[in-house]
Design a protein around this motif. Structure first.
Motif, PDB file in Angstrom:
ATOM      1  N   ASP A 117       0.804  -1.235   0.000  1.00 39.33           N
ATOM      2  CA  ASP A 117       0.000   0.000   0.000  1.00 39.33           C
ATOM      3  C   ASP A 117       0.833   1.279   0.000  1.00 39.33           C
ATOM      4  O   ASP A 117       0.285   2.366  -0.135  1.00 39.33           O
ATOM      5  CB  ASP A 117      -0.917   0.032   1.233  1.00 39.33           C
ATOM      6  N   LEU A 118       2.142   1.150   0.210  1.00 43.75           N
ATOM      7  CA  LEU A 118       2.977   2.368   0.229  1.00 43.75           C
ATOM      8  C   LEU A 118       3.104   2.917  -1.192  1.00 43.75           C
ATOM      9  O   LEU A 118       3.505   2.164  -2.095  1.00 43.75           O
ATOM     10  CB  LEU A 118       4.370   2.045   0.779  1.00 43.75           C
ATOM     11  N   PRO A 119       2.779   4.172  -1.418  1.00 44.74           N
ATOM     12  CA  PRO A 119       2.902   4.730  -2.780  1.00 44.74           C
ATOM     13  C   PRO A 119       4.365   4.738  -3.231  1.00 44.74           C
ATOM     14  O   PRO A 119       5.183   5.481  -2.693  1.00 44.74           O
ATOM     15  CB  PRO A 119       2.376   6.165  -2.622  1.00 44.74           C
ATOM     16  N   SER A 120       4.698   3.883  -4.206  1.00 44.80           N
ATOM     17  CA  SER A 120       6.107   3.678  -4.552  1.00 44.80           C
ATOM     18  C   SER A 120       6.737   4.912  -5.183  1.00 44.80           C
ATOM     19  O   SER A 120       7.951   5.108  -5.115  1.00 44.80           O
ATOM     20  CB  SER A 120       6.247   2.463  -5.474  1.00 44.80           C
ATOM     21  N   ASP A 121       5.913   5.766  -5.793  1.00 44.07           N
ATOM     22  CA  ASP A 121       6.489   6.965  -6.432  1.00 44.07           C
ATOM     23  C   ASP A 121       6.966   7.992  -5.403  1.00 44.07           C
ATOM     24  O   ASP A 121       7.695   8.918  -5.739  1.00 44.07           O
ATOM     25  CB  ASP A 121       5.452   7.609  -7.369  1.00 44.07           C
ATOM     26  N   LEU A 122       6.581   7.808  -4.149  1.00 44.20           N
ATOM     27  CA  LEU A 122       6.950   8.782  -3.120  1.00 44.20           C
ATOM     28  C   LEU A 122       8.079   8.297  -2.218  1.00 44.20           C
ATOM     29  O   LEU A 122       8.569   9.034  -1.372  1.00 44.20           O
ATOM     30  CB  LEU A 122       5.735   9.120  -2.238  1.00 44.20           C
ATOM     31  N   THR A 123       8.464   7.037  -2.362  1.00 41.49           N
ATOM     32  CA  THR A 123       9.474   6.500  -1.446  1.00 41.49           C
ATOM     33  C   THR A 123      10.777   6.187  -2.180  1.00 41.49           C
ATOM     34  O   THR A 123      10.761   5.670  -3.303  1.00 41.49           O
ATOM     35  CB  THR A 123       8.979   5.202  -0.769  1.00 41.49           C
ATOM     36  N   THR A 124      11.900   6.517  -1.552  1.00 40.55           N
ATOM     37  CA  THR A 124      13.204   6.212  -2.138  1.00 40.55           C
ATOM     38  C   THR A 124      13.651   4.829  -1.697  1.00 40.55           C
ATOM     39  O   THR A 124      14.203   4.057  -2.465  1.00 40.55           O
ATOM     40  CB  THR A 124      14.244   7.254  -1.675  1.00 40.55           C
ATOM     41  N   GLU A 125      13.425   4.530  -0.416  1.00 41.79           N
ATOM     42  CA  GLU A 125      13.793   3.207   0.096  1.00 41.79           C
ATOM     43  C   GLU A 125      12.856   2.847   1.253  1.00 41.79           C
ATOM     44  O   GLU A 125      12.342   3.715   1.953  1.00 41.79           O
ATOM     45  CB  GLU A 125      15.259   3.158   0.560  1.00 41.79           C
ATOM     46  N   ILE A 126      12.663   1.551   1.416  1.00 40.39           N
ATOM     47  CA  ILE A 126      11.832   1.061   2.516  1.00 40.39           C
ATOM     48  C   ILE A 126      12.694   0.109   3.336  1.00 40.39           C
ATOM     49  O   ILE A 126      13.222  -0.878   2.817  1.00 40.39           O
ATOM     50  CB  ILE A 126      10.581   0.339   1.992  1.00 40.39           C
ATOM     51  N   ILE A 127      12.847   0.453   4.609  1.00 39.80           N
ATOM     52  CA  ILE A 127      13.710  -0.329   5.490  1.00 39.80           C
ATOM     53  C   ILE A 127      12.839  -1.024   6.528  1.00 39.80           C
ATOM     54  O   ILE A 127      12.144  -0.364   7.310  1.00 39.80           O
ATOM     55  CB  ILE A 127      14.737   0.580   6.199  1.00 39.80           C
ATOM     56  N   VAL A 128      12.851  -2.348   6.524  1.00 37.61           N
ATOM     57  CA  VAL A 128      12.143  -3.108   7.551  1.00 37.61           C
ATOM     58  C   VAL A 128      13.177  -3.543   8.577  1.00 37.61           C
ATOM     59  O   VAL A 128      14.129  -4.257   8.251  1.00 37.61           O
ATOM     60  CB  VAL A 128      11.407  -4.320   6.933  1.00 37.61           C
ATOM     61  N   VAL A 129      13.017  -3.059   9.802  1.00 35.62           N
ATOM     62  CA  VAL A 129      13.970  -3.410  10.867  1.00 35.62           C
ATOM     63  C   VAL A 129      13.328  -4.510  11.694  1.00 35.62           C
ATOM     64  O   VAL A 129      12.358  -4.277  12.412  1.00 35.62           O
ATOM     65  CB  VAL A 129      14.294  -2.199  11.752  1.00 35.62           C
ATOM     66  N   ASP A 130      13.841  -5.700  11.545  1.00 38.22           N
ATOM     67  CA  ASP A 130      13.182  -6.844  12.168  1.00 38.22           C
ATOM     68  C   ASP A 130      13.955  -7.389  13.363  1.00 38.22           C
ATOM     69  O   ASP A 130      15.169  -7.558  13.315  1.00 38.22           O
ATOM     70  CB  ASP A 130      13.000  -7.970  11.145  1.00 38.22           C
ATOM     71  N   SER A 131      13.199  -7.645  14.435  1.00 40.11           N
ATOM     72  CA  SER A 131      13.805  -8.247  15.622  1.00 40.11           C
ATOM     73  C   SER A 131      13.286  -9.669  15.811  1.00 40.11           C
ATOM     74  O   SER A 131      12.158  -9.873  16.262  1.00 40.11           O
ATOM     75  CB  SER A 131      13.465  -7.431  16.875  1.00 40.11           C
ATOM     76  N   ASN A 132      14.098 -10.597  15.441  1.00 43.92           N
ATOM     77  CA  ASN A 132      13.912 -12.004  15.817  1.00 43.92           C
ATOM     78  C   ASN A 132      12.549 -12.593  15.449  1.00 43.92           C
ATOM     79  O   ASN A 132      12.023 -13.440  16.182  1.00 43.92           O
ATOM     80  CB  ASN A 132      14.121 -12.191  17.334  1.00 43.92           C
ATOM     81  N   SER A 133      11.970 -12.154  14.347  1.00 42.87           N
ATOM     82  CA  SER A 133      10.692 -12.763  13.943  1.00 42.87           C
ATOM     83  C   SER A 133      10.918 -14.226  13.590  1.00 42.87           C
ATOM     84  O   SER A 133      11.909 -14.571  12.944  1.00 42.87           O
ATOM     85  CB  SER A 133      10.111 -12.040  12.725  1.00 42.87           C
ATOM     86  N   ASN A 134       9.972 -15.065  13.983  1.00 44.99           N
ATOM     87  CA  ASN A 134      10.087 -16.475  13.609  1.00 44.99           C
ATOM     88  C   ASN A 134       8.902 -16.919  12.757  1.00 44.99           C
ATOM     89  O   ASN A 134       8.593 -18.100  12.669  1.00 44.99           O
ATOM     90  CB  ASN A 134      10.221 -17.363  14.858  1.00 44.99           C
ATOM     91  N   ASP A 135       8.236 -15.939  12.132  1.00 44.27           N
ATOM     92  CA  ASP A 135       7.059 -16.258  11.314  1.00 44.27           C
ATOM     93  C   ASP A 135       7.260 -15.909   9.840  1.00 44.27           C
ATOM     94  O   ASP A 135       6.309 -15.879   9.073  1.00 44.27           O
ATOM     95  CB  ASP A 135       5.836 -15.507  11.864  1.00 44.27           C
TER      96      ASP A 135
END
Ligand SMILES: Nc1nc2c(ncn2[C@@H]2O[C@H](COP(=O)(O)OP(=O)(O)OP(=O)(O)O)[C@@H](O)[C@H]2O)c(=O)[nH]1
Ligand SMILES: [Mg+2]
Length: 235
Positions: free
Chosen positions: A22-40
């Motif tokens: 859903d993030l409008p791609s024309d408005l974003t330069t980069e998308i950073i997902v900072v994940d802590s120990n997800s196991n799913d």
């Protein structure tokens, strides 16, 4: 304008795909997902969708935001957004507008101004946020209605604030230090929905009471700390 979006995640496999889509791609330069120990499988889903995944084993919402901020590649603006699909990433233009138009350093998405969706924010969470916002108005002279997670800031000024809280206090620390530095903090109404997946903090009354108490104490503490250090009161 280079816009880096930072999304902290811990086990958000049921939601992260929709958030990223859903993030409008024309408005974003980069998308950073900072994940802590997800196991799913959250980081794998995010990486498959083109996000830059940064692993942060140290727990804490604030820690994740700090790590994301450090990883961002020369941004002009950084955006913070939860990975549980409770905010609407498609509303990014509203969050960016005050900064793009040159009238804000920090934009806060308020879930409590404008039209809110009944039941999306449990009563105890609305109450806690209104209380904290009211105390900020009283002690810092900044009129806001909410401490929501969907927000944006000019990267340069945000880095200059020296944020250090590693827990949920990080989001309020940004507002407090921003107000003390007399930054232009502008609120815009955003919509809010019940999260996808299991509630981790504020979904329960007990969780909200604990978080609210901690946030209220931070609001008082930061004000007092600065005054003792001889910093003048903001107007
Ligand atoms: N990287 C990282 N992300 C976290 C951590 N704790 C929470 N998050 C993420 O931070 C965002 C906000 O956390 P939430 O659990 O939604 O907190 P909340 O909105 O106050 O409460 P609920 O939605 O009721 O659970 C979500 O995307 C979480 O997955 C953590 O320790 N590390
Ligand atoms: Mg949430």
């Amino acid at each position: 304008m280079r816009v880096s979006v930072i999304i902290p995640t811990h086990n958000e496999a049921g939601a992260i795909e929709r958030v990223l889509a859903d993030l409008p791609s024309d408005l974003t330069t980069e998308i950073i997902v900072v994940d802590s120990n997800s196991n799913d499988g959250t980081p794998e889903i995010a990486a498959n969708m083109g996000a830059l995944v940064v692993r942060e084993p140290r727990r804490g919402y604030g820690q994740a935001c700090l790590t994301g901020l450090a990883a961002a590649n020369s941004p002009d603006v950084v955006v913070f957004l939860d990975g549980d699909y409770s905010d609407r990433p498609s509303e990014l233009p509203m969050i960016l507008a005050p900064i793009v138009e040159g009238r804000a350093d920090i934009t806060l998405g308020s879930r409590l101004s404008g039209q809110s969706n009944p039941g999306a924010l449990p009563w105890h969470q609305s109450f806690g946020n209104r209380l904290a916002a009211g105390l900020i108005g009283l002690l810092y002279g900044l009129k806001i209605s909410d401490l929501g997670p969907f927000r944006a800031a000019r990267a340069e000024v945000l880095r200059g604030l020296g944020l250090e809280e590693t827990t949920y206090g990080w989001a309020v620390e940004m507002i407090l230090k921003g107000a003390l530095a007399e930054l232009r903090v502008v609120e815009v109404p955003v919509s809010y929905y019940s999260r996808i997946g299991k509630s981790k903090i504020s979904g329960t009354l007990k969780g909200t009471v604990g978080a609210t108490w901690f946030i209220l104490s931070l609001i008082v503490r930061y004000r007092f700390r600065r005054r003792r250090a001889g910093t003048p009161r903001p107007a």
